[in-house]
Design an enzyme around this catalytic site. Sequence first.
Site, PDB file in Angstrom:
ATOM      1  N   LYS A 157       8.335  -8.985  -5.033  1.00  0.00           N
ATOM      2  CA  LYS A 157       7.280  -9.367  -5.938  1.00  0.00           C
ATOM      3  C   LYS A 157       6.361  -8.441  -6.257  1.00  0.00           C
ATOM      4  O   LYS A 157       5.830  -8.775  -7.537  1.00  0.00           O
ATOM      5  CB  LYS A 157       6.632 -10.556  -5.131  1.00  0.00           C
ATOM      6  CG  LYS A 157       7.157 -11.938  -5.181  1.00  0.00           C
ATOM      7  CD  LYS A 157       6.406 -13.256  -4.551  1.00  0.00           C
ATOM      8  CE  LYS A 157       6.898 -14.228  -3.773  1.00  0.00           C
ATOM      9  NZ  LYS A 157       7.041 -14.296  -2.594  1.00  0.00           N
ATOM     10  N   SER A 194       5.733   4.086  -0.273  1.00  0.00           N
ATOM     11  CA  SER A 194       5.973   3.795  -1.762  1.00  0.00           C
ATOM     12  C   SER A 194       4.435   2.981  -2.187  1.00  0.00           C
ATOM     13  O   SER A 194       3.780   3.271  -3.141  1.00  0.00           O
ATOM     14  CB  SER A 194       6.885   3.023  -2.009  1.00  0.00           C
ATOM     15  OG  SER A 194       8.200   3.589  -1.763  1.00  0.00           O
TER      16      SER A 194
HETATM   17  P1  ADP Z   1      11.960  -1.379   2.536  1.00  0.00           P
HETATM   18  O1  ADP Z   1      13.239  -1.167   2.784  1.00  0.00           O
HETATM   19  O2  ADP Z   1      11.035  -1.859   3.601  1.00  0.00           O
HETATM   20  O3  ADP Z   1      11.436  -1.597   1.024  1.00  0.00           O
HETATM   21  P2  ADP Z   1      11.228   1.497   1.249  1.00  0.00           P
HETATM   22  O4  ADP Z   1      12.130   1.170   0.597  1.00  0.00           O
HETATM   23  O5  ADP Z   1       9.942   1.783   1.232  1.00  0.00           O
HETATM   24  O6  ADP Z   1      11.476   0.283   2.439  1.00  0.00           O
HETATM   25  O7  ADP Z   1      12.147   2.542   2.565  1.00  0.00           O
HETATM   26  C1  ADP Z   1      13.433   2.446   2.874  1.00  0.00           C
HETATM   27  C2  ADP Z   1      13.457   2.900   4.209  1.00  0.00           C
HETATM   28  O8  ADP Z   1      12.868   4.347   4.265  1.00  0.00           O
HETATM   29  C3  ADP Z   1      12.795   2.413   5.357  1.00  0.00           C
HETATM   30  O9  ADP Z   1      13.589   2.442   6.557  1.00  0.00           O
HETATM   31  C4  ADP Z   1      11.525   2.947   5.565  1.00  0.00           C
HETATM   32  O10 ADP Z   1      10.977   2.688   6.893  1.00  0.00           O
HETATM   33  C5  ADP Z   1      11.870   4.619   5.325  1.00  0.00           C
HETATM   34  N1  ADP Z   1      10.604   5.340   4.715  1.00  0.00           N
HETATM   35  C6  ADP Z   1       9.878   4.866   3.695  1.00  0.00           C
HETATM   36  N2  ADP Z   1       9.175   6.029   3.543  1.00  0.00           N
HETATM   37  C7  ADP Z   1       9.255   6.844   4.727  1.00  0.00           C
HETATM   38  C8  ADP Z   1       8.801   8.126   5.080  1.00  0.00           C
HETATM   39  N3  ADP Z   1       7.812   8.689   4.433  1.00  0.00           N
HETATM   40  N4  ADP Z   1       9.481   8.849   5.888  1.00  0.00           N
HETATM   41  C9  ADP Z   1      10.494   8.420   6.536  1.00  0.00           C
HETATM   42  N5  ADP Z   1      10.967   7.207   6.086  1.00  0.00           N
HETATM   43  C10 ADP Z   1      10.409   6.289   5.268  1.00  0.00           C
END
Ligand code: ADP
Length: 224
Positions: free
Chosen positions: A101, A188
């Site tokens: 969203k 993000s």
């Molecule tokens: P989601 O799938 O919850 O929308 P994201 O797209 O932000 O999350 O991230 C995808 C994956 O990468 C998730 O497992 C998240 O925990 C991991 N992740 C996000 N940012 C980081 C980071 N700075 N370092 C390590 N892993 C990360």
Amino acid sequence: MLLMERGHAWSRRRVSEPAPTGTTETSQDAGVCFSWFRFPSVCDGYLPKVGRLARLEDFMGKIAVYPGSFDPITFGHVDIVDRALECFDGVILAVAADTPKDALFNVNERVEMAKVALKDKPDVVVESFRGLLVNYVASAKATVILRGLRATSDFEYEFHMASTNKNLNQKIETLFMMANKDYFFVSSRTIKEVASMGGSVKGLVPECVERKLRERFEALRKKK
Ligand code: ADP
């Protein structure tokens, strides 16, 4: 969110199929999962060719699927991909097509930015997916879901998702990698917050993302 239905209108095209008229796509580009040339507004100005990314059908051996929203991709994500490549023969960065969203970028934009960020990694494929993650993973002939763990706050959600996915498909394992100490604070969401207020996100996201964030927030400010 990984269990929800996701919608996208992309279609896969094989290398043997010709590129649509008027595009400059190479045969190698054609194998890159989904066609980036359909979205010139995203590509204009700074997107180089993404032909060095692998093709899904080229993968042999152990593949990990790294799913997420990637809204947008950060160096924290890139770091997980780099380290996964030490353990797996190939990594599929799977962008959830169902836009959250509060997403700033649509799925096409998120895929394009990830492709640019990962363009020099030959064993990485970027694509979007819809539907149940476990079904997507099985269709990619993979058995591993890769996730990153930053802090205890990530744990509960990740534990819940991993358990649910395991219940849906016993053959698929979820593996976690601890965040790199340099990026454990990067998300993000905070990147978007900082960029929206004109703060610098240099060194935390790839250059193409930095630029896209600047453009997006400038456009949003003008709209107000
Ligand atoms: P989601 O799938 O919850 O929308 P994201 O797209 O932000 O999350 O991230 C995808 C994956 O990468 C998730 O497992 C998240 O925990 C991991 N992740 C996000 N940012 C980081 C980071 N700075 N370092 C390590 N892993 C990360």
